[in-house]
Design an enzyme around this catalytic site. Sequence first.
Site, PDB file in Angstrom:
ATOM      1  N   ASP A 140     -11.619  36.337  30.191  1.00 32.32           N
ATOM      2  CA  ASP A 140     -10.438  36.307  31.062  1.00 32.32           C
ATOM      3  C   ASP A 140     -10.381  37.552  31.950  1.00 32.32           C
ATOM      4  O   ASP A 140      -9.620  37.591  32.917  1.00 32.32           O
ATOM      5  CB  ASP A 140      -9.146  36.262  30.233  1.00 32.32           C
ATOM      6  CG  ASP A 140      -8.937  34.909  29.586  1.00 32.32           C
ATOM      7  OD1 ASP A 140      -9.475  33.921  30.110  1.00 32.32           O
ATOM      8  OD2 ASP A 140      -8.244  34.839  28.557  1.00 32.32           O
ATOM      9  N   ASP A 168      -6.341  36.480  27.283  1.00 26.90           N
ATOM     10  CA  ASP A 168      -6.567  37.218  26.043  1.00 26.90           C
ATOM     11  C   ASP A 168      -8.044  37.428  25.737  1.00 26.90           C
ATOM     12  O   ASP A 168      -8.415  38.375  25.092  1.00 26.90           O
ATOM     13  CB  ASP A 168      -5.870  36.525  24.861  1.00 26.90           C
ATOM     14  CG  ASP A 168      -6.144  35.030  24.820  1.00 26.90           C
ATOM     15  OD1 ASP A 168      -7.155  34.607  25.411  1.00 26.90           O
ATOM     16  OD2 ASP A 168      -5.362  34.297  24.197  1.00 26.90           O
ATOM     17  N   ASP A 211      -0.924  31.088  29.636  1.00 25.89           N
ATOM     18  CA  ASP A 211      -1.551  30.346  28.541  1.00 25.89           C
ATOM     19  C   ASP A 211      -0.480  29.549  27.849  1.00 25.89           C
ATOM     20  O   ASP A 211       0.704  29.835  28.013  1.00 25.89           O
ATOM     21  CB  ASP A 211      -2.070  31.325  27.471  1.00 25.89           C
ATOM     22  CG  ASP A 211      -3.265  32.096  27.933  1.00 25.89           C
ATOM     23  OD1 ASP A 211      -3.780  31.769  28.993  1.00 25.89           O
ATOM     24  OD2 ASP A 211      -3.660  33.029  27.212  1.00 25.89           O
TER      25      ASP A 211
HETATM   26  P1  ATP Z   1      -4.311  28.271  25.340  1.00 25.43           P
HETATM   27  O1  ATP Z   1      -5.005  28.452  26.621  1.00 25.43           O
HETATM   28  O2  ATP Z   1      -3.138  27.414  25.414  1.00 25.43           O
HETATM   29  O3  ATP Z   1      -4.030  29.546  24.619  1.00 25.43           O
HETATM   30  P2  ATP Z   1      -6.433  28.057  23.698  1.00 25.43           P
HETATM   31  O4  ATP Z   1      -6.736  29.370  24.254  1.00 25.43           O
HETATM   32  O5  ATP Z   1      -6.135  27.962  22.254  1.00 25.43           O
HETATM   33  O6  ATP Z   1      -5.287  27.415  24.480  1.00 25.43           O
HETATM   34  P3  ATP Z   1      -9.064  27.551  23.512  1.00 25.43           P
HETATM   35  O7  ATP Z   1      -9.004  28.671  22.578  1.00 25.43           O
HETATM   36  O8  ATP Z   1      -9.936  27.572  24.703  1.00 25.43           O
HETATM   37  O9  ATP Z   1      -7.632  27.173  24.022  1.00 25.43           O
HETATM   38  O10 ATP Z   1      -9.370  26.285  22.655  1.00 25.43           O
HETATM   39  C1  ATP Z   1      -9.711  25.089  23.254  1.00 25.43           C
HETATM   40  C2  ATP Z   1      -9.934  24.047  22.204  1.00 25.43           C
HETATM   41  O11 ATP Z   1     -10.990  24.458  21.338  1.00 25.43           O
HETATM   42  C3  ATP Z   1      -8.741  23.833  21.296  1.00 25.43           C
HETATM   43  O12 ATP Z   1      -7.894  22.846  21.807  1.00 25.43           O
HETATM   44  C4  ATP Z   1      -9.386  23.374  20.009  1.00 25.43           C
HETATM   45  O13 ATP Z   1      -9.648  21.978  20.059  1.00 25.43           O
HETATM   46  C5  ATP Z   1     -10.718  24.097  20.009  1.00 25.43           C
HETATM   47  N1  ATP Z   1     -10.634  25.324  19.190  1.00 25.43           N
HETATM   48  C6  ATP Z   1      -9.847  26.377  19.363  1.00 25.43           C
HETATM   49  N2  ATP Z   1     -10.062  27.326  18.442  1.00 25.43           N
HETATM   50  C7  ATP Z   1     -11.030  26.864  17.663  1.00 25.43           C
HETATM   51  C8  ATP Z   1     -11.732  27.372  16.509  1.00 25.43           C
HETATM   52  N3  ATP Z   1     -11.458  28.564  15.991  1.00 25.43           N
HETATM   53  N4  ATP Z   1     -12.680  26.602  15.951  1.00 25.43           N
HETATM   54  C9  ATP Z   1     -12.975  25.401  16.472  1.00 25.43           C
HETATM   55  N5  ATP Z   1     -12.380  24.875  17.521  1.00 25.43           N
HETATM   56  C10 ATP Z   1     -11.414  25.568  18.121  1.00 25.43           C
END
Ligand code: ATP
Length: 906
Positions: A642, A638, A336
């Site tokens: 997953d 996480d 990630d």
């Molecule tokens: P990584 O894989 O690098 O850990 P991530 O797990 O944070 O990234 P996601 O959690 O899938 O990726 O988030 C994807 C997208 O969704 C983010 O880029 C953001 O634009 C949006 N996002 C993430 N968290 C939130 C939230 N709590 N509320 C609204 N939008 C969110």
Amino acid sequence: MTDQKLALVERQPWHALDCAAIFDLLQTRPDGLTQTEADSRLLRFGPNRLPRTRPRSAWLRFLLQFHNLLIYVLLASALLAVMLGETIDAAVILGVVMLNALVGMIQEGRAERSLEAIRKLVDPKASVLRDGRRATVPADALVPGDIVLIEAGDRLSADMRLFKARGLFADEALLTGESMPVEKAVAPVPTDRPLAERVSMGFSGTHITAGQGMGVVTATGPATELGTVSALLGQVRTLKTPLIEQMDGFAKRLTIAILLFSGVTLAFALLVRNYPPVDAIMTVVGIAVAAVPEGLPAVLTVTLAIGVQRMAARNAIIRRLPAVETLGSVSVICTDKTGTLTRNEMMVAGIVTAAGECSVSGSGYDPHGLFEVGSRAIEPDGLLIAVVRAGLLCNDASLRRAGDNWVVDGDPMEGALVALAMKAGFDPDQTRKELPRSDEIPFDAAHRFMATLHHSHADGPFVLVKGAPEQLLAMCALERCGDGERAIERGEWLARVEALAARGQRVLAFATKAMPTDHDALSFADVEYGLVFLGLMGLIDPPRDEALAAVAACREAGIRVMMITGDHAVTAREIARQLRLADDPQVVTGQDLDALGDEALKVTVRSATVFARTTPEHKLRLVEALQTLGLTVAMTGDGVNDAPALKRADVGVAMGRKGTETAKEAAQMVLADDNFASIVDAVREGRTVYDNLRKVIAFTLPTNGGEAFTIIAALALGFALPVTPVQILWINMVTAVALDLTLAFEPSEAGTMRRPPRARNAPLLTPILLWRTIYVSVIFMVSAFGIFFWADARGHDLATARTLTVNVIVVLEIAYLFSIRFVHGTSLTWRGVLGTRAVIVGVALVVAGQLVFTYAPFMNRLFESRPVELHDGLVVIVIGVVALLIFETEKWLTTRSSRGIERPVR
Ligand code: ATP
């Protein structure tokens, strides 16, 4: 709480009561207990923990050491010796067995204790409301009456009555055997319903597979339903891995072969050589005892346990032991981005609205900083305030001061939005009270937004949405501008998103919409179309410093690092570039992946480094594609979704801090600090453990072989025995205990991370090992006979010649130990000569043992040994040095010629 009421607590049909009655009975409120009340209930009810199985007692561990075919052979030999009146031999054999059992017992005890301590590191946590605020507490601090916040991926830690459930599903297979997740609801259920149908309850130990909810704890610890399922309590962790089992099997086969061979030798000694029966039997017993690698299984286990301990010290907590072995052969790490490669310390650095762009200063979550246009500080108003307020309200996190620092309870990105609102002058609690939330759609990686419904006295209900920009732009029809609303300019906004992302910032978009007056529940249909776009925020999340070095180490070690992120492609590429994941990181998006067939995917994964805007389902496809290329894949994760990819990967790695319980349970390893560098440390340790296992085997087999061959050769050729059976037993006793074990403690060799990964399933018993077993055995044999005949030629008596032979064998073992400590390079270095503490202690013990054996009069009587002159002693040492040089030359030749063979399939 009064005592009468307390008495009732354990006997209520909670599932059948309505929520108001429950709050009354448990003397709690929807906004939680006070911390003081929780503390006093913890004293009253005890910690929320199931009684642990008592660790195996030292006695039992000691006795279990004897339950082993190799030991049976030794015990039978001892019995035979007693029956034949050879009490010294019997005593020495028993000494070997006892010492072995003692060392095994102590080391296994240590291993069990350290695994137990390591297990505690991943003890679960729970999100609760205390003093009206969200707090994260260790699961064992939950008490009846606590209000628990539940979300997808949680493993419930207590039994609870649900009073809020939105799309909430729980996997209760553990308790009910029902394999499909059950939908939960808040309405009471008739009293007589079985456990599986009590949908208004959440049970300890079950997993939340989807949705969000809240519950009030009704039972903790042994009082939970889980506490009554006693079968689960007896789980014990074994110290076995496929490799160890493979070696156990090998040791058994070897023992049987030794027994058969001993039978033949006995016949030969009696019939051809006409040995007296007692001598013949005792000689064969000596051969058997010399050849049986009795300490091997225990030493291998200890080697693994030490590896697990070392990994834990580097924040990599092994949940399933085989991972220790697999880690050493990892050839791709799929990781990630957020929090693993980056620090997950987010800060809003810039805001873009239709009115323009501004930057925000500050550090971390400290809620002090300035809004600036160019370098001029401004007072946020109008559109800017609207976006900032949206970020505060469409948000579940809170900030709190801990000493000099500000820390987040909840999602770090949301914490950054709270800090931003405080910089703009908002009081979070006050604002959230003034504009209360009546419903929400929680964030999910699949739809990438979160929406909340609020009520304002002045303007009626309205919805706020935050999420990935592409997603929100598709849901908006209008955009807010200085003097009202106008049709949205998607193209312009996308260009602004790219500009922020190109700086490596995570971009978040915000939108709103007014709702009809009586609206108090939110559905997807409410937010899918017709939103009004408010603006964008760019959040910085700098790469971890140590990740840069760890990525470089991986590249040197022939391990590819692939970033798999939910973030925007441009942001992800910029971070990949900063971390030097590849010279020119190639990005593939989730959308691209969906368009690729399995064959095309195999081609793509060979060259791509970054996978952006992916969903957890993509991870599974990627793992499978990489595995079909013959690669050994470590995959991080996480979220609850997953879990399949974590299970499928060769090493599933869950995040200890931000990971859900579901992910942790699916994983083989948990990172206590969520840090990419810890994975790389674990790989290094994995390679070291594998090397050490090889070293232990490569030491044990030839030394045992050398001792056995010496006696066999004498018997076959009709010479006098150069060492007596009881002397062989002595050698075995001192070396098995003091020398073998030292290899378990070997640190990593210098070039450990400069080698390519070992091929998957490379056998431990390689042709080189077999060759080495034979040639080292031969060197032992030749040296033993050499010194024996030399002593004879010098006119020494038989007893002195044998004493010299025993000493030569022991010195050769020490020389071989020093040689085998470095399998990938020469031992003739300063580091090689100095040894480790374990080696020094081991060798010192053996030398002391030999001095006693040679010079102490009682030992001379027991073992028929004789004091040796200084000159002869020096010859013994010179033989050791010459042997070391031979061992080193052979190693140099074989490692040079095998270097090409060890390359993995790529
Ligand atoms: P990584 O894989 O690098 O850990 P991530 O797990 O944070 O990234 P996601 O959690 O899938 O990726 O988030 C994807 C997208 O969704 C983010 O880029 C953001 O634009 C949006 N996002 C993430 N968290 C939130 C939230 N709590 N509320 C609204 N939008 C969110």
